[in-house]
Design an enzyme around this catalytic site. Sequence first.
Site, short mmCIF file in Angstrom:
data_model
loop_
_atom_site.label_atom_id
_atom_site.label_comp_id
_atom_site.label_asym_id
_atom_site.label_seq_id
_atom_site.Cartn_x
_atom_site.Cartn_y
_atom_site.Cartn_z
N THR A 157 5.74 10.36 -9.46
CA THR A 157 4.78 9.70 -8.32
C THR A 157 3.51 10.64 -8.09
O THR A 157 2.52 10.23 -7.80
CB THR A 157 5.74 9.97 -7.01
OG1 THR A 157 5.06 9.50 -6.12
CG2 THR A 157 6.15 11.43 -6.75
N LYS A 182 3.73 18.93 8.15
CA LYS A 182 3.60 18.13 9.19
C LYS A 182 3.65 19.02 10.37
O LYS A 182 2.78 19.13 11.39
CB LYS A 182 4.81 17.20 9.45
CG LYS A 182 4.72 15.92 8.44
CD LYS A 182 6.09 14.99 9.17
CE LYS A 182 6.08 14.10 8.12
NZ LYS A 182 7.09 13.09 8.44
N SER A 236 5.68 7.80 8.57
CA SER A 236 4.55 6.99 8.04
C SER A 236 5.18 5.73 7.72
O SER A 236 6.16 5.42 7.03
CB SER A 236 4.13 7.76 7.02
OG SER A 236 3.32 9.01 7.53
N GLN A 260 15.51 7.51 6.53
CA GLN A 260 15.24 8.33 7.42
C GLN A 260 14.76 7.72 9.03
O GLN A 260 15.02 8.40 10.08
CB GLN A 260 13.97 9.02 6.97
CG GLN A 260 14.11 9.78 5.87
CD GLN A 260 12.68 10.50 5.35
OE1 GLN A 260 11.61 10.49 5.90
NE2 GLN A 260 12.96 11.41 4.27
N ARG A 278 -1.70 11.84 3.92
CA ARG A 278 -1.59 11.72 5.06
C ARG A 278 -2.14 12.75 6.10
O ARG A 278 -2.43 13.66 5.53
CB ARG A 278 0.02 11.60 5.44
CG ARG A 278 0.59 10.41 4.80
CD ARG A 278 2.18 10.51 5.27
NE ARG A 278 2.74 11.42 4.07
CZ ARG A 278 4.06 11.74 4.35
NH1 ARG A 278 4.71 11.21 5.16
NH2 ARG A 278 4.52 12.67 3.64
N CYS A 337 6.42 2.30 5.97
CA CYS A 337 6.92 2.13 4.78
C CYS A 337 7.23 0.78 4.60
O CYS A 337 8.37 0.21 4.81
CB CYS A 337 7.68 3.13 3.94
SG CYS A 337 8.55 2.69 2.56
N GLU A 369 0.64 3.89 5.26
CA GLU A 369 1.60 3.59 4.03
C GLU A 369 1.02 4.01 2.88
O GLU A 369 0.02 4.59 2.48
CB GLU A 369 0.96 1.92 3.95
CG GLU A 369 1.89 1.19 2.84
CD GLU A 369 3.15 0.98 2.96
OE1 GLU A 369 4.30 1.42 2.39
OE2 GLU A 369 3.57 0.17 4.21
N GLY A 370 2.25 4.23 2.04
CA GLY A 370 2.03 5.03 0.75
C GLY A 370 1.89 6.64 0.88
O GLY A 370 0.93 6.85 0.03
N ASP A 398 -0.62 13.37 -1.58
CA ASP A 398 -0.36 13.06 0.01
C ASP A 398 -1.57 12.77 0.82
O ASP A 398 -2.01 14.24 0.95
CB ASP A 398 0.82 13.99 0.67
CG ASP A 398 1.34 13.85 1.78
OD1 ASP A 398 0.82 12.88 2.69
OD2 ASP A 398 2.34 14.45 2.12
#
Length: 213
Positions: free
Chosen positions: A140, A180, A78, A96, A154, A80, A118-119, A152
């Site tokens: 976080t 994932k 993703s 990564q 995503r 960044c 992003e993020g 998260d």
Amino acid sequence: MINKKIIEKLLKENKDHCCEGKNGSKACVKIMAIASLPTRFGKFQIVAFQNNLDKKEHAAIIKGDVIGKSNVTVRIHSECLTGDGFGSLRCDCRDQLTSSLEKIERLRLGVILYLRQEGRGIGFINKIKAYALQDEGYDTVEADKILGFSGDERDYQIAAHMLISLKIKSVKLMTNNPKKINDLKSHGIKIDGRIPLAIPPNPHNKFYLETKN
């Protein structure tokens, strides 16, 4: 490398491609362009995708002829900007990404899907707001909750459709994140295995990585 005839066929198939999504997903992507991509890590090909949900553009960085193959090493990365672009030490994203490129170059066959998430899916502005809260002492997860997010946001339905568009039959996923794997499976992707991606922490991201995990 994907040969010219296959590229022409893929572009022709995708020119007017429009669907209601794959395997229950509402996301539909189509291949817009394919070109060679020489990098400091090796020579790759890059495939430009666009999705129908928000018109965001995504990329597949490809080594070797992956079309129709099984057990293809795949990294889903993703976006960044701070890490990938500016070398921020607050995360391990750039490490990564470069480690994935290096490993796939050695394997001579593989794909990195670069998603515009992003993020961890909250967007660039909210990511910087979260950084500011972390500067005040929040971790976080706490920062994301203050901003109204789950930690998260995503989603990997776009990634699944990208793999389907490339006609990849099954993947070996390069990840430390079981979400994932489960998410891809739910969208019809066969997972043959997992390759851990261990990146040593630095003093600036150690607490972030411990919290994230």
